[in-house]
Structure formats: structure tokens, C-alpha cells
Design an enzyme around this catalytic site. Structure first.
Site, PDB file in Angstrom:
ATOM      1  N   ASN A  25      75.317  96.072  29.248  1.00 40.64           N
ATOM      2  CA  ASN A  25      76.068  95.048  28.501  1.00 40.64           C
ATOM      3  C   ASN A  25      75.248  93.782  28.220  1.00 40.64           C
ATOM      4  O   ASN A  25      75.579  93.011  27.324  1.00 40.64           O
ATOM      5  CB  ASN A  25      77.359  94.657  29.232  1.00 40.64           C
ATOM      6  CG  ASN A  25      78.422  95.726  29.207  1.00 40.64           C
ATOM      7  OD1 ASN A  25      79.268  95.795  30.087  1.00 40.64           O
ATOM      8  ND2 ASN A  25      78.400  96.593  28.194  1.00 40.64           N
ATOM      9  N   ASP A  55      87.423 100.491  28.774  1.00 43.83           N
ATOM     10  CA  ASP A  55      86.777 100.565  27.462  1.00 43.83           C
ATOM     11  C   ASP A  55      87.809 100.370  26.344  1.00 43.83           C
ATOM     12  O   ASP A  55      88.970 100.766  26.487  1.00 43.83           O
ATOM     13  CB  ASP A  55      86.093 101.929  27.319  1.00 43.83           C
ATOM     14  CG  ASP A  55      85.083 101.937  26.181  1.00 43.83           C
ATOM     15  OD1 ASP A  55      84.742 100.849  25.670  1.00 43.83           O
ATOM     16  OD2 ASP A  55      84.641 103.035  25.801  1.00 43.83           O
TER      17      ASP A  55
HETATM   18  C1  FPP Z   1      84.236  97.603  27.221  1.00 49.21           C
HETATM   19  O1  FPP Z   1      84.954  97.527  25.998  1.00 49.21           O
HETATM   20  C2  FPP Z   1      84.561  96.454  28.065  1.00 49.21           C
HETATM   21  C3  FPP Z   1      83.658  95.568  28.560  1.00 49.21           C
HETATM   22  C4  FPP Z   1      82.220  95.686  28.305  1.00 49.21           C
HETATM   23  C5  FPP Z   1      84.067  94.398  29.371  1.00 49.21           C
HETATM   24  C6  FPP Z   1      85.219  94.580  30.291  1.00 49.21           C
HETATM   25  C7  FPP Z   1      85.809  93.260  30.614  1.00 49.21           C
HETATM   26  C8  FPP Z   1      87.127  92.979  30.696  1.00 49.21           C
HETATM   27  C9  FPP Z   1      88.159  94.000  30.622  1.00 49.21           C
HETATM   28  C10 FPP Z   1      87.653  91.609  30.881  1.00 49.21           C
HETATM   29  C11 FPP Z   1      87.064  90.799  31.963  1.00 49.21           C
HETATM   30  C12 FPP Z   1      87.117  91.426  33.305  1.00 49.21           C
HETATM   31  C13 FPP Z   1      87.626  90.834  34.381  1.00 49.21           C
HETATM   32  C14 FPP Z   1      87.521  91.478  35.692  1.00 49.21           C
HETATM   33  C15 FPP Z   1      88.318  89.534  34.303  1.00 49.21           C
HETATM   34  P1  FPP Z   1      84.128  97.448  24.636  1.00 49.21           P
HETATM   35  O2  FPP Z   1      83.896  96.014  24.346  1.00 49.21           O
HETATM   36  O3  FPP Z   1      82.890  98.283  24.750  1.00 49.21           O
HETATM   37  O4  FPP Z   1      85.144  98.086  23.628  1.00 49.21           O
HETATM   38  P2  FPP Z   1      84.775  98.939  22.316  1.00 49.21           P
HETATM   39  O5  FPP Z   1      84.209 100.248  22.804  1.00 49.21           O
HETATM   40  O6  FPP Z   1      86.104  99.110  21.653  1.00 49.21           O
HETATM   41  O7  FPP Z   1      83.798  98.133  21.500  1.00 49.21           O
END
Ligand code: FPP
Length: 255
Positions: free
Chosen positions: A68, A20
Site C-alpha cells: 500500500n 477490500d
Molecule cells: C483496500 O481497499 C483497503 C485498504 C488498503 C485500507 C483499509 C483501511 C480501512 C478499512 C480503514 C482504516 C482502518 C482502520 C483500522 C481504522 P481498496 O482501497 O484497495 O479498494 P478497491 O479494491 O475497491 O480499490
């Protein structure tokens, strides 16, 4: 000379990570959210390698949850493209390191190009001749813990209705055998980055006895030393599984 990895003596067998903080990392730099995810993919690369080096046997990453899908379309598309790029770029090295990739969740719900790229990654990292991989990297894609349990219950209900199973025969093993996580052992250490302290529908059944580790570090900043710190904290925890501290000590003496 590099220092010995502090947690190499007793690494958790199964580490699961809620990655996250990508969006906030990007916002802090005046970048679009997709750039936070791209930097997050670099953390993925580093953390996968470190886990393999210290002897973690199973690593499960929450890459895309069912929830998501409700994000802005542009962000979903950027994540889907990132998964393609990751699958194409990492396959050879993962294979060389003996890391097998598998998917939990529902790959069929992903756009065709992403599904194909991930399927290719899974196929090309599968060890030959049924050999055991050094580590299994599970990507949670279009995954929800409640949905996984519900789908498994539906599959069992069908078998009961068809007379193939009696209700009294149902136990946890039957349930788990129907889930997309069927090959995974229980989670030992569940890490969440980004400062929030919740499970967000991740591995609900499998984390029943997991040690939880929350860190304010945003995922794109989470690199090797942060992971080693988490592993070190894990190594110092006493896991009791419902026993008393004295019983746990006695079990250690007997072992
Ligand atoms: C949450 O952070 C993260 C995600 C929904 C996506 C996770 C994906 C990756 C780390 C990259 C791709 C993965 C692979 C395996 C190549 P957020 O966007 O909710 O962050 P925030 O809470 O700061 O908005």
C-alpha cells in the site's frame, strides 16, 4: 427483541479480515477514495464490536500492507490520518469493552504522528495488572507476510551465527517466536471482502489451516449481518486438518 446471534455457539477463535473494496465503493458514488476508507472505518467499528459480542477472541485486520506504500501519496496520507482519528476516537470504548489493541507489521515505518497515536491506543487499551483481554484486535500496519517470515529468519540466522542456537534446534516454534505475529494463534477464519479471491501477502504462515470466506460485498458495506453470515458459514464447515472425515467424527465422540 433482537434475534439470538446465530454463530454464538461456536465462534472461530481467530478471525482475520482483508478489508477490500473501499476505493470501488467511493468510485460508485463519485467520491474520492479517501471517503471510501472513511466509511470503511465505520465498518471496522461495527465488526470489532460484533466480534467481541459473539465471543471471537482474536480479530486481525489488514489495515495497511507493505504494498500500500506504493499508492498515491494523497491516499496514503489520508489513510494515516484516518488511523490517527480511529486511535483517538476509539480508545476509551475499546478499553471499556476489554478489547486490547496490538500491531503486527512495522509501526516504525509509519509517519511519527500516526505511530504515536497508534502507540497510545495500544498502551491505553492494555489490560491492567497483566489481566487477559476479552478480545485482542491486531492491526496489520506496514505489514507483509513474506517480509515477516524473512525478518524472523534473519533474526534466527544471527543467533545461529553467534552460536546461541544450533541449526538442528530450529523448528516452527522458533520461527514463529521471532515474527511480529508471535502472540497470535493460527487463523481459524479468513474473510476477504470486495470480490477478489486471494491472500495478498496476509498472514501466510498463520493461515495455513484457515477456512477461507470470500464475499463480493465491498468493505464499507460490510456490517454486522454480513459478519454473522460468515461466522455461520464457518460453523457449518468441517475442519479436518489433514485427517479423514471419519477420524474427525471419532475425535468429536471421544471429546
Ligand atoms: C483496500 O481497499 C483497503 C485498504 C488498503 C485500507 C483499509 C483501511 C480501512 C478499512 C480503514 C482504516 C482502518 C482502520 C483500522 C481504522 P481498496 O482501497 O484497495 O479498494 P478497491 O479494491 O475497491 O480499490
Amino acid at each position: 427483541m433482537s434475534a439470538p446471534l446465530p454463530s454464538a455457539k461456536s465462534p472461530p477463535s481467530h478471525v482475520a479480515i482483508i478489508m477490500d473494496g473501499n476505493g470501488r465503493w467511493a468510485r460508485e458514488r463519485g467520491l474520492v477514495r479517501a471517503e471510501g476508507h472513511a466509511e470503511g472505518a465505520r465498518s471496522v467499528r461495527e465488526v470489532v464490536r460484533t466480534c467481541r459480542e459473539v465471543g471471537v477472541r482474536w480479530l486481525t485486520l489488514y489495515a495497511f500492507s507493505l504494498a500500500n506504500w506504493q499508492r498515491p501519496q494523497a491516499e496514503v496520507e489520508a489513510l494515516m490520518r484516518l488511523l490517527i482519528r480511529f486511535s483517538e476516537r476509539e480508545a476509551v470504548e475499546l478499553k471499556e469493552r476489554g478489547i486490547a489493541v496490538q500491531v503486527i507489521g512495522d509501526l516504525d515505518e509509519l509517519p511519527t504522528a500516526t505511530r504515536r497515536a497508534v502507540e497510545h491506543l495500544v498502551a491505553s487499551t492494555r489490560p491492567e495488572g497483566g489481566a487477559e483481554p476479552t478480545m485482542t484486535l491486531s492491526l496489520a500496519l506496514s505489514y507483509g507476510g513474506r517480509r515477516d517470515i524473512l525478518d524472523a529468519m534473519r533474526a534466527l540466522a544471527v543467533r545461529v551465527k553467534a552460536g546461541q542456537l544450533l541449526p538442528e534446534e530450529l523448528d516452527e516454534r522458533w520461527l514463529r517466536a521471532q515474527m511480529s505475529t508471535r502472540e497470535l494463534p493460527d487463523v481459524d477464519l479468513l474473510v476477504r471482502t470486495g470480490g477478489e479471491q486471494r491472500l495478498s501477502d496476509f498472514l501466510l504462515l498463520e493461515s495455513a489451516y484457515a477456512e477461507l470466506y470470500f464475499t463480493p460485498v465491498l468493505w464499507p458495506d460490510f456490517r454486522e449481518h454480513h459478519l454473522l453470515e460468515a461466522l455461520d458459514t464457518f460453523a457449518r464447515r468441517e475442519r479436518r486438518f489433514g485427517l479423514t472425515g471419519d477420524q474427525v467424527q471419532q475425535t468429536r465422540v471421544d471429546a
